[in-house]
Write a protein that holds these residues in place. Structure first.
Motif, PDB file in Angstrom:
ATOM      1  N   GLN A 334     -60.296 -24.059  60.259  1.00  0.00           N
ATOM      2  CA  GLN A 334     -61.702 -24.121  60.664  1.00  0.00           C
ATOM      3  C   GLN A 334     -62.141 -22.820  61.316  1.00  0.00           C
ATOM      4  N   ARG A 335     -61.267 -22.238  62.133  1.00  0.00           N
ATOM      5  CA  ARG A 335     -61.611 -20.969  62.774  1.00  0.00           C
ATOM      6  C   ARG A 335     -61.809 -19.860  61.740  1.00  0.00           C
ATOM      7  N   ILE A 336     -60.961 -19.840  60.731  1.00  0.00           N
ATOM      8  CA  ILE A 336     -61.107 -18.838  59.671  1.00  0.00           C
ATOM      9  C   ILE A 336     -62.437 -19.031  58.952  1.00  0.00           C
ATOM     10  N   ALA A 337     -62.758 -20.292  58.634  1.00  0.00           N
ATOM     11  CA  ALA A 337     -64.013 -20.581  57.935  1.00  0.00           C
ATOM     12  C   ALA A 337     -65.220 -20.192  58.777  1.00  0.00           C
ATOM     13  N   LEU A 343     -67.260 -11.556  59.911  1.00  0.00           N
ATOM     14  CA  LEU A 343     -66.511 -10.337  59.591  1.00  0.00           C
ATOM     15  C   LEU A 343     -67.099  -9.647  58.372  1.00  0.00           C
ATOM     16  N   GLU A 344     -67.446 -10.450  57.377  1.00  0.00           N
ATOM     17  CA  GLU A 344     -68.044  -9.879  56.166  1.00  0.00           C
ATOM     18  C   GLU A 344     -69.408  -9.280  56.456  1.00  0.00           C
ATOM     19  N   ALA A 345     -70.184  -9.956  57.295  1.00  0.00           N
ATOM     20  CA  ALA A 345     -71.514  -9.449  57.645  1.00  0.00           C
ATOM     21  C   ALA A 345     -71.425  -8.132  58.404  1.00  0.00           C
ATOM     22  N   ALA A 346     -70.308  -7.930  59.110  1.00  0.00           N
ATOM     23  CA  ALA A 346     -70.109  -6.689  59.851  1.00  0.00           C
ATOM     24  C   ALA A 346     -69.626  -5.558  58.947  1.00  0.00           C
ATOM     25  N   GLY A 347     -69.415  -5.872  57.668  1.00  0.00           N
ATOM     26  CA  GLY A 347     -69.012  -4.846  56.710  1.00  0.00           C
ATOM     27  C   GLY A 347     -67.518  -4.723  56.506  1.00  0.00           C
ATOM     28  N   TYR A 348     -66.741  -5.648  57.061  1.00  0.00           N
ATOM     29  CA  TYR A 348     -65.290  -5.585  56.917  1.00  0.00           C
ATOM     30  C   TYR A 348     -64.852  -6.263  55.621  1.00  0.00           C
ATOM     31  N   THR A 349     -63.883  -5.683  54.963  1.00  0.00           N
ATOM     32  CA  THR A 349     -63.284  -6.297  53.776  1.00  0.00           C
ATOM     33  C   THR A 349     -62.172  -7.225  54.224  1.00  0.00           C
ATOM     34  N   THR A 358     -53.719 -14.266  60.727  1.00  0.00           N
ATOM     35  CA  THR A 358     -53.127 -13.588  61.883  1.00  0.00           C
ATOM     36  C   THR A 358     -54.193 -12.883  62.714  1.00  0.00           C
ATOM     37  N   ILE A 359     -55.161 -12.250  62.042  1.00  0.00           N
ATOM     38  CA  ILE A 359     -56.255 -11.560  62.748  1.00  0.00           C
ATOM     39  C   ILE A 359     -57.068 -12.550  63.567  1.00  0.00           C
ATOM     40  N   VAL A 360     -57.416 -13.669  62.947  1.00  0.00           N
ATOM     41  CA  VAL A 360     -58.212 -14.682  63.651  1.00  0.00           C
ATOM     42  C   VAL A 360     -57.420 -15.266  64.812  1.00  0.00           C
TER      43      VAL A 360
END
Length: 476
Positions: A334-337, A343-349, A358-360
């Motif tokens: 759920q946290r990933i979703a 993250l995508e809106a910030a321009g990150y791939t 792991t990042i989340v």
């Protein structure tokens, strides 16, 4: 209590769902579920001047988002529909006429313009009421003459002039209202639409509502409603009037003080579980003072007897605390979703799923809202580790820092199984080898890898970076 409990949430479609409305809906829902009853959604749209297109859909959507599924209402047919008042106008006219025939109401030919003029003349309300009540005594012939001339008119309640109206409120106990405090309320407007008072009573009776649970602002109108129940010969439901929601300065919660709609909080990243849990405690408390409650736990603990009379302060910081708790404790999926769109809106791939998890996970302890991920996960996506400040730059210039970074790089070059745990073990080896520990050990490693003096756990950063990138950052 038996399963004849039927309650309703009856909003007007005038915009977004107010958090006060959410609390009213929630208490009705909890009471129904606790007692094996029925939760009805009824749309009270008789004030056509305030109707907002799309508001009904928004109300339904907000209730569903919050987990408050209604048993009967728009889109959920039952035996007592339709559940939109504008589709029931003939019923209200029928009862308005019945009240006239039985001497409990009368036709008033005073126009809104005349009322405005009287108020402009600064006439006391008592004088205005006295003028209105003159229409009580119009002869039948005169009334028929005015009707034949198509004179606009309203139908008003013929309130008693003496005595008192008594009723019981579950929250506030026995209440008595002197008759002189009740005016001759308009029941049917000149456009043929009912006022809230008539439609509310007729619908609650026809929908077999057993308990009327609503905001304190309706308490002054309840005496009028009791009169209508009595005039129509109907059983009176039980009442429970909920305390006001207040700003921290104890004024009534309003848009002037900030966000007040469910949609506002939803768009800002508040989770439904957090908002519902927080709102449930605005005026009610469980017997054991436990604050963290799931919907099922709320249902099990709820009772109207534990609703207080005093206004409840809407503490924004407490709501944020609740949200942070629910965000951080959500399952990783759920946290990933929740976080990925930000993250995508910030321009990150986005990396492959395991690395993203792991990042989340590494960023979670800093999150109050899912959008916070863009700040706290930035270290995983930046192209270099240039020190963020002069202070950070100075961290790398100390003799201890040079020793630590050099020793760690040397130890890591031979590390085959690249994991966070193994990275952590190599850092401990550097501590033993150099005798440097605490901040003097960890801060140089953090700044060398990220350029920042704060952020996620260092071993997790190294695991996401991989061996090649980590060694390159430590090389400087």
């Amino acid at each position: 209590m038996n399963n004849n409990v039927r309650v309703r949430f009856a909003p007007s479609p005038t915009g977004y769902l107010h958090v006060g409305g959410l609390r009213t809906a929630l208490y009705n829902y909890l009471f129904a579920r606790k007692n094996g009853g029925v939760f009805v959604l009824r749309i009270e749209d008789t004030d056509r001047t305030r109707y907002v297109e799309g508001a009904v859909e928004n109300l339904v959507g907000s209730l569903q988002w919050a987990g408050l599924e209604f048993d009967e209402g728009p889109g959920a047919p039952g035996d007592f529909g339709p559940y939109t008042q504008s589709e029931r106008t003939e019923l209200y006219r029928e009862y308005a006429n019945q009240l006239i025939e039985e001497g409990h109401a009368y036709r008033s030919f005073i126009t809104p313009e005349q009322l405005d003029e009287m108020r402009k003349e600064n006439l006391a309300e008592e004088a205005i009421t006295e003028r209105i009540r003159k229409d009580r005594n119009l002869s039948a012939d005169l009334v028929q003459k005015l009707l034949s001339e198509n004179r606009p008119h309203t139908i008003r309640l013929k309130a008693p002039l003496t005595g008192e109206i008594a009723f019981k409120d579950i929250v506030r106990g026995d209440i008595r209202v002197p008759a002189e405090a009740i005016d001759d309320q308009v029941l049917l407007k000149s456009d043929g639409y009912p006022t809230y008072h008539l439609a509310n009573v007729v619908d609650d009776h026809h929908m077999q509502i057993s308990h009327v649970i609503r905001g304190e602002e309706w308490l002054p109108s309840t005496g009028k409603h009791v009169l209508l129940y009595q005039a129509l010969g109907w059983n009176i439901p039980e009442f429970a009037h909920l305390p006001l929601l207040l700003n921290p300065d104890k004024t009534k919660l309003s848009k002037r003080q900030g966000d007040v709609s469910v949609e506002d909080y939803r768009s800002k990243g508040y989770l439904p579980e957090a908002l519902v849990n927080f709102v449930a405690l605005l005026g009610w408390s469980p017997a054991d003072d436990n604050e963290r409650l799931s919907m099922d736990e709320l249902i099990d603990a709820f009772s109207l007897e534990r609703v207080g009379k005093a206004g409840a302060v809407f503490d924004q910081q407490k709501l944020e605390w609740f949200n942070g708790q629910y965000v951080r404790e959500a399952p990783i999926e759920q946290r990933i979703a929740m976080c990925s769109p930000h993250l995508e809106a910030a321009g990150y791939t986005l990396p492959e799923p395991e690395t993203l998890a792991t990042i989340v996970e590494a960023s979670t302890k800093y999150l109050t809202f899912p959008a916070d991920i863009t700040e706290h996960a930035a270290v995983f996506f930046t192209a270099d580790a240039t020190p963020e400040s002069e202070e950070a730059k100075q961290v790398l210039e100390t003799e201890d820092a040079i020793t630590v970074v050099s020793a760690l790089r040397r130890n890591l070059e031979g590390l085959e199984d690249w994991t966070a745990d193994n990275f952590k073990a190599e850092v401990k080896s550097v501590q033993k080898e150099t005798g440097i520990k605490g901040k003097n050990l960890f801060m140089p490693i953090r700044v060398a890898l990220t350029g920042s003096m704060h952020g996620p756990d260092i071993p997790l950063i190294a695991e996401v970076f991989g061996k090649e990138k980590t060694l390159a950052r430590l090389q400087g």
